[in-house]
Scaffold this motif. Sequence first.
Motif, PDB file in Angstrom:
ATOM      1  N   GLY A 290      40.717  39.993  33.816  1.00  0.00           N
ATOM      2  CA  GLY A 290      40.243  38.839  34.546  1.00  0.00           C
ATOM      3  C   GLY A 290      41.308  37.770  34.620  1.00  0.00           C
ATOM      4  N   TRP A 291      40.929  36.607  35.097  1.00  0.00           N
ATOM      5  CA  TRP A 291      41.894  35.517  35.190  1.00  0.00           C
ATOM      6  C   TRP A 291      41.157  34.187  35.144  1.00  0.00           C
ATOM      7  N   ALA A 292      41.891  33.142  34.887  1.00  0.00           N
ATOM      8  CA  ALA A 292      41.369  31.781  34.896  1.00  0.00           C
ATOM      9  C   ALA A 292      42.301  30.913  35.738  1.00  0.00           C
TER      10      ALA A 292
ATOM     11  N   LEU B 285      35.854  37.418  35.758  1.00  0.00           N
ATOM     12  CA  LEU B 285      35.886  38.556  34.853  1.00  0.00           C
ATOM     13  C   LEU B 285      35.659  39.813  35.676  1.00  0.00           C
ATOM     14  N   VAL B 286      36.621  40.727  35.640  1.00  0.00           N
ATOM     15  CA  VAL B 286      36.567  41.917  36.472  1.00  0.00           C
ATOM     16  C   VAL B 286      35.673  42.989  35.852  1.00  0.00           C
TER      17      VAL B 286
END
Length: 47
Positions: free
Chosen positions: A2-4, A29-30
């Motif tokens: 995921g990433w932010a 969130l993947v």
Amino acid sequence: GGWAGCRLDSAREYGWALLVEATIEAVELVEEVAPLLHYRGRYRELT
């Protein structure tokens, strides 16, 4: 996985490091993955 996405609020020298303050704007969130623990300088899986 995921990433932010963050917005930089401020950055300043703090001793020998750089202190960065940011605001989290978005999180994606993947897939669900097991969490990691950072312990004594290493990442470990929780069991």
